[in-house]
Write a protein that holds these residues in place. Structure first.
Motif: not given
Length: 118
Positions: A9-10, A61-62, A6, A58-59, A13-14
């Motif tokens: 992944t998050g 929520v963004p 998680v 992690g994928a 993306l950030c």
């Protein structure tokens, strides 16, 4: 290990968003739209589902996860209600998040009296 996946992944993306902000003239609102549209496109092509299975929250929520939710809600509603699901599916799937953003935005604006940046 799930927490690590998680976080990775998050974080990726950030990191991508930060690299875009640092190396282009795009502002955060434009990146927000890019991320949502990217989530929609990747989900429609079937490419985002493996990312969600790997990164879970992690994928989802963004902002790309918001696009993912829009498409998944639309697909579910179209299967259930037919063509009307194109209109109702996205709002049904994301309505709680949209309502929470509006309510919390209003409450915090009242509490903290925000000012524009100079």
């Amino acid at each position: 290990m799930d927490y690590l996946y998680v976080f990775i992944t998050g974080g990726i993306l950030c990191l991508i968003a930060q690299i875009i902000m640092d190396n282009t003239t795009l502002v955060s609102g434009q990146i927000l739209v890019i991320y949502i549209v990217a989530g929609v496109i990747l989900t429609a092509l079937g490419l985002y589902e493996p990312i969600v299975k790997f990164g879970q929250a992690g994928a989802t929520v963004p902002l790309t996860g918001f696009g993912y939710s829009l498409v998944k809600g639309t697909i579910f509603a179209v299967k259930q209600d037919g063509l009307l699901g194109v209109l109702t599916g996205p709002l049904t799937a994301t309505g709680g998040g949209i309502a929470a953003a509006i309510i919390f935005g209003y409450v915090f604006a009242v509490i903290f009296s925000p000012k524009t940046k100079k």
